[in-house]
Design an enzyme around this catalytic site. Structure first.
Site, PDB file in Angstrom:
ATOM      1  N   ASP A   1       1.120  -0.816  -0.263  1.00 50.19           N
ATOM      2  CA  ASP A   1      -0.115   0.267   0.062  1.00 50.19           C
ATOM      3  C   ASP A   1       0.929   1.148  -0.142  1.00 50.19           C
ATOM      4  O   ASP A   1       1.767   1.486   0.404  1.00 50.19           O
ATOM      5  CB  ASP A   1      -0.836  -0.086   1.503  1.00 50.19           C
ATOM      6  CG  ASP A   1      -1.894  -1.252   1.323  1.00 50.19           C
ATOM      7  OD1 ASP A   1      -1.729  -1.781  -0.042  1.00 50.19           O
ATOM      8  OD2 ASP A   1      -2.576  -1.009   2.032  1.00 50.19           O
TER       9      ASP A   1
ATOM     10  N   ASP B   1      -4.552   3.064  -4.569  1.00 43.79           N
ATOM     11  CA  ASP B   1      -2.743   2.680  -4.617  1.00 43.79           C
ATOM     12  C   ASP B   1      -2.650   0.881  -3.728  1.00 43.79           C
ATOM     13  O   ASP B   1      -1.578   1.865  -3.157  1.00 43.79           O
ATOM     14  CB  ASP B   1      -2.936   3.461  -4.045  1.00 43.79           C
ATOM     15  CG  ASP B   1      -3.537   4.475  -3.063  1.00 43.79           C
ATOM     16  OD1 ASP B   1      -4.953   3.404  -2.561  1.00 43.79           O
ATOM     17  OD2 ASP B   1      -3.266   4.932  -1.582  1.00 43.79           O
TER      18      ASP B   1
ATOM     19  N   LYS C   1      -6.354  11.382  10.850  1.00 44.33           N
ATOM     20  CA  LYS C   1      -6.649  10.728   9.696  1.00 44.33           C
ATOM     21  C   LYS C   1      -7.516  10.965   8.132  1.00 44.33           C
ATOM     22  O   LYS C   1      -6.712  11.361   7.133  1.00 44.33           O
ATOM     23  CB  LYS C   1      -6.502   9.015   9.968  1.00 44.33           C
ATOM     24  CG  LYS C   1      -6.375   8.432   8.764  1.00 44.33           C
ATOM     25  CD  LYS C   1      -5.673   6.479   9.288  1.00 44.33           C
ATOM     26  CE  LYS C   1      -5.768   5.859   7.700  1.00 44.33           C
ATOM     27  NZ  LYS C   1      -5.761   4.038   8.085  1.00 44.33           N
TER      28      LYS C   1
END
Length: 1213
Positions: free
Chosen positions: A749, A1026, A818
């Site tokens: 990742d 991603d 986050k």
């Protein structure tokens, strides 16, 4: 043979009669046979000459001709095409298979290939094909001698044992029942294993609404056989009522069709939609209407109903799709053979040879060139169906009228029996009430027509929802998807689809079509093919645990509990009627409970769909055909079960191909388990040690997943963690883990991938370290870094007495910031960020509940400030992207201004005459010709932001003002979005959405480059944006590919190329600007501006048109009066708005644009400049005019060297 092919074509062109006279079968067959004996069998040439031999030479194929062509495809392993040609021999000629095998052009090795064809085709389920194979086997035995054993081997068998498929406890939903019906063809696993996979895939795709109709009919007939001929059919209540509606609708539809046939000239509406009602049987029209209307329940934000406009268009489109699917079933073997040939080449991997791909792309383009592309609102372009006829898409008007008449008939026919009592006698009676009714309600301040569901129907649907019933053509495939040879040719075998998901953007479709014609899409399409080529299997170990957990009905991981009965509601407070606050709190609590019940039921239905799909494919391979959104991001087309799904979906899937782990693969597998558990912020050594220390927990999770200590359930991704536990345990118990054949995908990742791209573009040293572009001995965590910076700011503010800061001290963790950090790079607005942070603060008991909203806004500001400080270069890049998009969206082509006489143009007589004709034509058509004003230009700004990715994919931002077209239907007058209408752009969305969309396009480019590079190294590859997946043994090689492709991408002058493209694409565009009048008069300033325009026009005619370059020495028109934000606010705040979207308007990619947004912006410009404000206009005057579009210089790049990525172990990890 290439030279011979050219000579033959030239002779046919120059001397056609002589060629027909002197060319016989012997000469032609010898020529044709040369293609089969050439190095690399030239099947395409062979088939083209075979198809045209009668037209060009007057020859019909004889048995030798057929033998040569079939031999060519057998040598190329195109068994489907060869079999289709043999069926043509059998159906259209007097020749037999025995005659074919006796051809002198067949060698013994060729005859052996016919036996291989029988082996590959023995699972065919059509009687015609079975007879052909039987005759062919006898003929080959006569020529080669009989075989010791019969040719029988499963084409789908892979050596894995066929297990009995266990049953799943179904939620009592008709949607799940329909899904089970659609997958019924896969339930008999022993039969499936004997079928030809290509034919089985076609059978799955060709199922439609016939399944639902036949199921209802079958159950009704079965009930009658049991003597249950009255109302007590053995059906669920909803199915009984659906059947009753169906029977009542059929005669009503027939009556409407009869009225359409007899319509007079005054009944133009019926003459318009009547022919479309006759395209399908009335029975199918009825079931389509019922199912589509029920699926729309609670959609579009309407409680217990749906918007009328959307519903009738959906029903009309469903009729259109079913008609096209019906035509597709009639495809001839000859037409199917063409796609079978391409499919075989792709399955063998030969289409990844770019020369072979280019040749087949040329054929695909030649087939399309004779057909006109008809764009539609959904990006559909029609298709070539069965007999070769082109079927264009239906206009939205037709869809609306067809859907409206069918919906009206259903509303009339649909009744629900409810028990009642006679008000006079008190006798119990059954009363039939309407199931649906049409009404209006206000949605967001607008009066909207809606179709409401009656209370009894709502009660039934609460137990039997059909909203998520799936279309069978959207299932995973059991054979390789067709390769993407053009923008609208690929994916499923028979269902037409495009490589890009386009909504309401004919402009995007036009650019995509042109790029496909010019072969600019080849690298992108090759990447999609790599993603579709990956073969998957259901992980049986995880499936068995999910099934056992599911059947208990208990909540586990993300599987919600069974909702047998509504949760009991709290009692009303005693002061309910007297205290408004108490009433409000009780109502809020009740709504929360009811919403949770509905959510649990909906989530459980969703899990049921996934379990049923996995159950159907339990012993079969799966492929996921991919396409992409308008930014180039790839998505699997099957929606129910794919690796982009939630944790349960990902845990259910692993690669079909197994590879030995090896020493490095065993290490990566252990690291992967630690990552899935949530131990992913530590070094690789620590992660590997974490797995080794928890080996007892891993064994317990595998041996007793639901009865042990359930260690795996504490993981961040429990189902994926369980799958990894099974893999690690099996490898460890094998005794030689390095030799264990592993199928589990291991993920790598990116660290906030959008920020990685921004840091690379801006050359940020600090930002590069924060997102692991720079080498480090431990992984950096950008979320922790931002949280630490915010905490420092909060501590300083608290020390200065800030009450909000005091409340937040000690309560800001990585988790709080986050989501905002992750999404800011993709355009999250201040409102969105505040909502994200508020939801996290609500989870903290230390934060007062009544303060969460204001504290979330306060904290969002600090998060944005910290990000701007950490990623200074990124902020400048985002600022430049936003500014450039704003200029483009507000610009107008100079030709348009010249045409309307605003700007002096070409004064040649012929040009003036042509311009006058166009204006006169507009006047005759009664269309309103809008005037162009530099003062309020928004209604005339039509320019979208368009750019090309490094792989050659053109991207058009689709954000335009709402353009509705009024259509009268039987239910109501509806306003339909007309994608073909000329609509001004939404300048606000164009500018705010461009930075995230641009980064998405780079992200997608990197992924597709990595996919193709991995395929070239023979690695399995899958991606979730991603997050890149491959076998554990290939992780090191994939990591090298990922880094090399990222460096290759960012070594290119991406920003410089973008500026050059903008300058070239928009070189003759003008911007509206406002000049403040100084000492001179308005007339003098106007004369000076007009003189400047004339000089430019003269320069253009002389060939010296301006380029639109952004020189720092040129006065910038936006800064002179266009960019009102820079006048109203400080430069720091403007930069933050450009970077992080701190505006009060969310960017919603799916909803319609606010039609008044740009008008308000224009009004704000006038207000700021003093034009429309009387108090200011007394002191300041402005001249509104047009100036050449120019762009600001690109921000200077920082010192970070992109080649350092090679040494970063944690770039992807």
């Amino acid at each position: 043979m290439v030279r011979a092919d050219r000579i033959f074509k030239e002779l046919i062109r120059s001397r056609p009669e002589e060629m027909k006279l002197y060319t016989d079968h012997h000469i032609f067959n010898s020529f044709l046979n040369g293609f089969t004996d050439s190095q690399g069998v030239m099947t395409r040439h062979c088939l083209q000459w075979f198809d045209s031999m009668e037209e060009n030479l007057g020859l019909k194929p004889n048995i030798d001709t057929y033998a040569i062509v079939v031999k060519a495809f057998l040598r190329n392993e195109s068994y489907h095409t060869a079999r289709a040609l043999l069926q043509e021999v059998q159906n259209t000629s007097q020749f037999t298979m025995k005659d074919l095998m006796e051809s002198t052009y067949l060698t013994e090795s060729d005859m052996i290939l016919f036996r291989k064809l029988i082996t590959k085709s023995q699972g065919a389920n059509s009687e015609e094909t079975k007879e052909l194979l039987k005759e062919l086997e006898i003929a080959t035995s006569d020529s080669l001698g009989p075989l010791a054993e019969p040719i029988l081997q499963s084409p789908l068998a892979t050596g894995q044992p066929i297990e009995n498929v266990p049953e799943a406890m179904a939620t009592k939903t008709i949607g799940v029942q329909f899904l089970q019906d659609q997958l019924a063809a896969l339930q008999d696993q022993s039969k499936v294993m004997k079928m030809d996979p290509y034919e089985l895939q076609l059978q799955l795709e060709r199922q439609g609404y016939d399944v639902a109709l036949q199921k209802l009919l079958h159950m009704k007939e079965a009930s009658i056989e049991r003597g249950d001929a009255l109302s007590a059919m053995n059906l669920t209540p909803l199915k009984k009522i659906m059947w009753d509606w169906h029977e009542k609708m059929i005669p009503l539809i027939r009556e409407e069709i009869a009225r359409c046939d007899n319509a007079t000239y005054r009944e133009a509406e019926r003459q318009l939609y009547g022919p479309f009602l006759k395209l399908l049987p009335v029975e199918k029209l009825s079931i389509i209407t019922i199912l589509e209307l029920l699926r729309g329940h609670n959609s579009s934000g309407i409680v217990d109903g749906m918007k009328t406009a959307r519903t009738i268009i959906d029903i009309g489109k469903a009729v259109e799709m079913e008609y096209n699917a019906t035509l597709m079933k009639k495809s001839s073997n000859k037409l199917l053979s063409r796609s079978q040939e391409v499919h075989s080449l792709f399955a063998s991997g030969k289409l990844f040879n770019m020369a072979v791909r280019a040749a087949h792309m040329k054929v695909a383009r030649e087939q399309e060139s004779s057909k006109s592309v008809v764009p539609a609102s959904e990006g559909d372009t029609g298709g070539v169906i069965g007999n070769g006829d082109w079927t264009p898409v239906w206009p939205s008007t037709v869809r609306a009228k067809v859907g409206s008449v069918l919906t009206s008939i259903l509303i009339e026919a649909s009744k629900i029996p409810v028990p009642s009592s006679d008000p006079e006698t008190g006798e119990k009676i059954i009363e039939n009430i309407p199931a649906f009714f049409h009404t209006y309600q206000y949605v967001r301040g607008k009066r909207v027509g809606i179709i409401k569901f009656s209370e009894p129907l709502i009660s039934m649907l609460s137990r039997e929802p059909v909203r998520d019933t799936l279309h069978p053509r959207l299932m995973p495939m059991i054979v390789h998807p067709l390769p993407w040879l053009s923008y609208n040719s690929g994916g499923y075998l028979s269902a037409k689809s495009t490589c890009m998901r386009i909504r309401d953007s004919p402009e995007q479709l036009s650019y995509l079509h042109k790029a496909s014609e010019q072969e600019c899409l080849n690298p992108v399409l090759a990447g999609l093919d790599v993603l579709g080529k990956t073969r998957w299997r259901v992980n049986k170990n995880v499936f068995n645990v999910i099934l056992e957990a599911w059947n208990t009905g208990e909540p586990i991981a993300d599987i919600p509990p069974v909702v047998d009965a509504p949760t009991p509601l709290p009692p009303k407070p005693e002061n309910y009627d007297t205290d408004p606050k108490a009433k409000f709190l009780w109502v809020t609590k009740v709504k929360e409970i009811q919403t949770e019940d509905k959510n649990n039921h909906g989530l459980r239905c969703d899990v049921n769909y996934k379990v049923e799909t996995a159950r159907a494919f339990l012993n079969l391979p799966m492929y996921f055909p991919h396409n992409m959104d308008f930014r180039g991001r790839a998505y699997p087309i099957p929606p129910t079960l794919n690796h982009l799904g939630n944790d349960l979906c990902r845990g259910l899937l692993h690669f079909d191909v197994a590879k030995p782990l090896g020493q490095r693969g065993w290490k990566w597998l252990k690291i992967h388990l630690a990552n899935l558990y949530g131990f992913d912020k530590h070094s690789f050594t620590d992660r590997e040690k974490f797995t080794e220390e928890h080996m007892k927990d891993i064994y317990d999770s595998v041996d007793n997943p639901l009865t042990g200590n359930k260690w795996w359930l504490k993981a961040e991704a429990p189902w994926q963690c369980l799958a990894a536990c099974y893999e690690v345990a099996a490898a460890q118990r094998s005794g030689t883990p390095e030799e264990f054949p592993s199928q589990l995908p291991v993920h790598q990742d990116g660290t906030c991938n959008g920020l990685q791209h921004y840091a690379a573009l801006g050359g940020d040293l600090a930002g590069a370290k924060a997102v692991n572009l720079a080498p480090s001995d431990r992984p950096a965590d950008v979320y922790t870094g931002v949280a630490d910076m915010v905490n420092k700011q909060i501590d300083i503010a608290a020390a200065n007495g800030d009450e909000y800061a005091k409340l937040l001290q000690g309560n800001i963790s990585r988790k709080v910031v986050k989501q905002t950090v992750m999404t800011n790079v993709y355009g999250v607005t201040f409102i969105g960020a505040r909502a994200q942070i508020e939801s996290r603060l609500k989870e903290n008991p230390n934060i007062p509940a009544d303060k969460t909203y204001v504290l979330a806004g306060y904290l969002a500001t600090h998060v944005f400030n910290s990000l701007g400080e950490m990623f200074n270069g990124a902020r400048k890049i985002q600022d430049w992207l936003t500014d450039s998009a704003k200029r483009i969206a507000r610009s107008v082509p100079v030709e348009t201004l010249q045409e309307h006489g605003v700007f002096p143009g070409d004064e040649r007589p012929e040009v003036q005459e042509e311009r006058a004709k166009r204006l006169q034509s507009r006047k005759r058509s009664n269309k309103r010709v809008k005037g162009f004003s530099a003062r309020t230009p928004s209604a005339n700004q039509m320019t979208s932001v368009i750019w090309t990715t490094p792989l050659g994919l053109p991207i058009v931002q689709p954000y335009r003002r709402s353009g509705k077209k009024q259509v009268a239907t039987l239910l109501q007058t509806v306003f339909i979005e007309d994608p073909d209408a000329a609509r001004p752009v939404n300048a606000v969305k164009q500018s705010t959405a461009f930075p995230p969309n641009f980064i998405h396009s780079l992200d997608a480019t990197h992924m597709l480059m990595s996919a193709v590079a991995c395929h070239e190294k023979d690695m399995s590859f899958a991606s979730v944006h991603d997050s890149y997946w491959t076998h554990a043994c290939d992780v090191d090689d994939m990591n090298k590919v990922i880094r090399d492709q990222f460096i290759e991408l960012h070594t290119q002058p991406i920003m410089e190329n973008l500026l050059k493209e903008f300058q070239e694409r928009y070189k003759d565009y003008m911007l509206p600007v406002a000049h403040e009048l100084g000492g001179g008069t308005k007339r003098e300033a106007s004369a000076a501006a007009m003189s400047k325009m004339k000089k430019r026009a003269s320069s253009d005619r002389a060939g010296g048109g301006g380029g639109g370059g952004g020189s720092s020495g040129v006065a910038d028109p936006l800064e002179e009066g266009l960019n009102i934000e820079s006048k109203a606010e400080s430069s720091e705040k403007a930069a933050m708005e450009a970077m992080f979207g701190m505006a009060d308007t969310d960017v919603d990619l799916d909803e319609d644009a606010d039609a008044d947004a740009d008008a308000d912006a224009d009004a704000a410009v006038d207000g700021e400049d003093g034009v429309s404000t009387k108090k200011k206009s007394a002191n300041r005057r402005f001249l509104h005019t047009w100036e050449e579009l120019k762009f600001l210089p690109i921000p200077e790049k920082g010192e970070f060297d992109i080649n350092e990525v090679k040494g970063s172990d944690y770039f992807f990890h």
